[in-house]
Motif scaffolding. Structure first.
Motif, PDB file in Angstrom:
ATOM      1  N   ALA A 149       0.894  -1.292  -0.079  1.00 32.01           N
ATOM      2  CA  ALA A 149       0.040   0.012   0.061  1.00 32.01           C
ATOM      3  C   ALA A 149       0.790   1.226  -0.123  1.00 32.01           C
ATOM      4  O   ALA A 149       0.469   2.342  -0.612  1.00 32.01           O
ATOM      5  CB  ALA A 149      -0.914  -0.081   1.096  1.00 32.01           C
ATOM      6  N   SER A 151       3.296   1.846  -1.897  1.00 29.41           N
ATOM      7  CA  SER A 151       3.656   2.393  -3.027  1.00 29.41           C
ATOM      8  C   SER A 151       2.340   2.701  -3.939  1.00 29.41           C
ATOM      9  O   SER A 151       2.617   3.340  -4.912  1.00 29.41           O
ATOM     10  CB  SER A 151       4.233   1.103  -3.750  1.00 29.41           C
ATOM     11  OG  SER A 151       5.799   0.904  -3.392  1.00 29.41           O
ATOM     12  N   ALA A 152       1.395   2.614  -3.427  1.00 26.58           N
ATOM     13  CA  ALA A 152      -0.151   2.817  -4.194  1.00 26.58           C
ATOM     14  C   ALA A 152       0.063   4.200  -4.640  1.00 26.58           C
ATOM     15  O   ALA A 152      -0.556   4.533  -5.848  1.00 26.58           O
ATOM     16  CB  ALA A 152      -1.331   2.150  -3.420  1.00 26.58           C
ATOM     17  N   PRO A 153       0.070   5.221  -3.849  1.00 23.39           N
ATOM     18  CA  PRO A 153       0.077   6.588  -4.226  1.00 23.39           C
ATOM     19  C   PRO A 153       1.062   7.154  -5.276  1.00 23.39           C
ATOM     20  O   PRO A 153       1.056   8.076  -5.915  1.00 23.39           O
ATOM     21  CB  PRO A 153       0.374   7.492  -2.956  1.00 23.39           C
ATOM     22  CG  PRO A 153       0.354   6.365  -1.840  1.00 23.39           C
ATOM     23  CD  PRO A 153       0.666   5.192  -2.422  1.00 23.39           C
ATOM     24  N   THR A 154       2.061   5.868  -5.522  1.00 24.55           N
ATOM     25  CA  THR A 154       3.170   6.389  -6.749  1.00 24.55           C
ATOM     26  C   THR A 154       2.671   5.773  -7.894  1.00 24.55           C
ATOM     27  O   THR A 154       3.387   5.589  -8.935  1.00 24.55           O
ATOM     28  CB  THR A 154       4.377   5.805  -6.461  1.00 24.55           C
ATOM     29  OG1 THR A 154       4.525   4.200  -6.408  1.00 24.55           O
ATOM     30  CG2 THR A 154       4.735   6.180  -4.895  1.00 24.55           C
ATOM     31  N   ARG A 155       1.299   5.145  -8.185  1.00 28.20           N
ATOM     32  CA  ARG A 155       0.980   4.591  -9.329  1.00 28.20           C
ATOM     33  C   ARG A 155       0.859   5.719 -10.380  1.00 28.20           C
ATOM     34  O   ARG A 155       0.246   6.941  -9.816  1.00 28.20           O
ATOM     35  CB  ARG A 155      -0.348   4.053  -9.014  1.00 28.20           C
ATOM     36  CG  ARG A 155      -1.012   2.911 -10.071  1.00 28.20           C
ATOM     37  CD  ARG A 155      -2.143   2.323  -9.598  1.00 28.20           C
ATOM     38  NE  ARG A 155      -1.804   1.181  -8.418  1.00 28.20           N
ATOM     39  CZ  ARG A 155      -1.497   0.340  -9.112  1.00 28.20           C
ATOM     40  NH1 ARG A 155      -1.408  -0.278 -10.463  1.00 28.20           N
ATOM     41  NH2 ARG A 155      -1.232  -0.691  -8.098  1.00 28.20           N
ATOM     42  N   VAL A 156       1.235   5.592 -11.600  1.00 29.19           N
ATOM     43  CA  VAL A 156       1.160   6.679 -12.332  1.00 29.19           C
ATOM     44  C   VAL A 156       0.471   6.067 -13.664  1.00 29.19           C
ATOM     45  O   VAL A 156       0.403   5.251 -14.116  1.00 29.19           O
ATOM     46  CB  VAL A 156       2.501   7.075 -12.806  1.00 29.19           C
ATOM     47  CG1 VAL A 156       3.317   6.109 -13.348  1.00 29.19           C
ATOM     48  CG2 VAL A 156       2.864   8.421 -13.518  1.00 29.19           C
TER      49      VAL A 156
END
Lengths: 168, 366
Positions: A149, A151-156
């Motif tokens: 989770a 890393s989730a905000p770094t999804r692009v």
């Protein structure tokens, strides 16, 4: 899901008792020595004491070669080694417990082997699974999902921009 | 021939004591702990584990501390330590397709199933020194969004997507029962199989492989690479103990994988399609994984019918020189006393000079 309890690749057709032991050994291998101390404390309380045991193979640090596959799916190759610790013991009830755990914690290996032995007693198994293995598996799954989770905000979403001169 | 010398024990002991003091540095400054190195210099730990070919973050941190941050020396220490340990098992091949992915990017497709996840990357940073880091700071609490646990999304490899159309050469397991080269137990032999090459490259020096990979991009064995996929995260390691009838998971390791996709015109036996180079490292080792993949592809030139013409395509050159332990040992042994060797060279050079002078004299007299 299999992966949630530390089993990697192989979905296997195993007799139920072997599949169950495979699962709990993999869960115990992922638990820290401190978590296993707590678990063994809980077991002592629940059973009114722990059985005596004798070490068949005292905790010993060694290595396993880690294999991988070319291209992820191809021919196997030797990537490098990792440290592991193993232990085997026999309880006074005659159950043989075994542990192989990543790293160099002898205490972790011994406690994992002890719990493995206790779990093989069919009379105690359901109680100990609920008391030790299931909570550890849940905690491990939560840790794992928390890690992902982060890393989730770094999804692009990349998008390509049509350049002016290419536009009709 | 190297002739050994004796003596100097007291000076050597004093030098080691001095080394220990220099390692510690100013005693007014707090001593580094292994958890600090493991947590805050984690990419150094990664490199030492990869090239030391032993996954154990705590031991790698100890090696880094002992080596005063000299990573090649730390790699040497870890390699030396591993020779003291017995080997209990060989793992089943790890399945990177089932990785718990924390970073995953593709430079070939923008829309990939599972999406692109930047993760903790130096990419897109400005590379400006951050003076905020100069002083220790309290840690900010994680955002609520970040700490919300998430189910792992399936992330099929980009290679699998391209492979569906037959545009990419497949990677098949082949004969699983065939014996596998293990360079920790047998020396390199040539021609080396791909498995021996991949093991050598996985242990190989990052700087050497980086430069070789770069040379292929600049035209020395050009093979038109694209970073098909780079992924980093945790995979489960399973072993099959001899006393058990089933394999068990023993824990997880962090790895970085690079699938390089290279264009290929086709050969007499193969249709035009994309070919592959593969890189895999312990820990988060992206530059190393990419370099390894470039060099793996370059070394596959013969099987793909390409004429080897450049250093990166020369199997013996690459594999004999990529190991930092061997290279560093042989270069650094030049520091050790070579007095006897040098004496004989000195005698020889003097004789040659005398002969040359005599010959000149004779010529002048004629």
């Amino acid at each position: 899901m299999d992966g949630a309890v530390g089993l990697g690749s192989s979905e296997m057709d195993l007799p139920p008792e072997q599949a169950a032991r495979r699962r709990w050994m993999s869960v115990l291998a992922r638990a820290s020595a401190a978590e296993l101390e707590t678990a063994v404390g809980a077991v002592r309380g629940a059973l009114g004491g722990l059985p005596l045991y004798r070490l068949i193979r005292r905790p010993e640090v060694g290595m396993t070669m880690v294999r991988a596959r070319a291209g992820g799916t191809g021919q196997p190759f030797n990537l490098g080694e990792m440290t592991i610790t193993r232990c085997a013991l026999r309880t006074e009830g005659g159950q043989v417990g075994t542990a192989y755990v990543a790293g160099r914690s002898m205490r972790q290996a011994e406690l994992a082997a002890l719990i493995d032995a206790l779990l093989q007693d069919p009379a105690r198994q359901p109680q100990l699974l609920a008391l030790v293995v299931d909570p550890l598996a849940q905690a491990q799954d939560l840790r794992r999902r928390r890690r992902i989770a982060r890393s989730a905000p770094t999804r692009v979403d990349f998008f390509t921009v049509v350049r002016g001169e290419d536009r009709t | 021939m190297y002739v050994s010398v004796k003596g100097g024990e007291r000076a050597i002991a004093a030098a080691h004591k001095l080394l220990a003091e220099e390692r510690r540095g100013d005693p007014e400054v707090p001593e580094l702990t292994l958890p600090q190195i493991e947590q805050q210099l984690s990419l150094a730990v990664t490199r030492v584990m990869s090239e030391g070919a032993l996954y154990d973050p705590e031991l790698a941190a100890l090696a880094i501390k002992q080596a005063r941050g000299d990573l090649v020396e730390a790699i040497f220490l870890l390699r030396a330590y591993r020779t003291t340990l017995p080997r209990f098992a060989t793992s089943l091949p790890i399945d990177t397709g089932r990785m718990d992915v924390r970073r995953r990017v593709s430079a070939t497709f923008k829309d990939i199933p599972g999406g692109q996840v930047l993760g903790p990357t130096f990419d897109y940073t400005h590379r400006l020194l951050d003076f905020d880091l100069a002083e220790p700071k309290p840690v900010a609490a994680p955002d609520a969004e970040e700490s919300e646990p998430q189910a792992a999304q399936p992330m099929p490899s980009v290679a699998a997507i391209l492979g569906q159309e037959g545009l990419l050469e497949p990677e098949e397991p082949g004969d699983e029962s065939a014996p596998l080269t293990d360079l920790t137990r047998e020396p390199l032999s040539f021609p080396a199989g791909r498995e021996a090459r991949l093991q050598a490259l996985a242990r190989g020096d990052e700087g050497f492989l980086l430069s070789l990979g770069y040379s292929t991009q600049r035209g020395y064995g050009r093979n038109h690479p694209f970073a098909g996929e780079i992924r980093m995260g945790d995979v489960t390691v399973e072993i099959q103990p001899e006393e058990l009838p089933f394999p068990i998971g023993i824990g997880e390791i962090e790895v970085t994988e690079c699938q390089m996709v290279n264009s290929f015109k086709g050969s007499k036996t193969k249709p035009p399609q994309f070919t592959r180079g593969y890189g895999l490292t312990f820990g988060h080792g992206e530059r190393k994984a990419m370099s390894m993949a470039l060099v793996d592809r370059a070394l596959r030139c013969r099987e793909l019918g390409e004429e080897p013409s450049s250093p990166a395509q020369d199997e013996e050159f690459v594999l004999y020189h990529c190991d930092s332990l061997e290279a560093s040992g042989f270069v650094q042994h030049l520091k050790l006393p070579h007095y006897v060797d040098f004496q004989s060279e000195l005698v020889m050079v003097r004789e040659m000079r005398e002969r040359a002078a005599a010959a000149r004299k004779a010529e002048a007299a004629e």
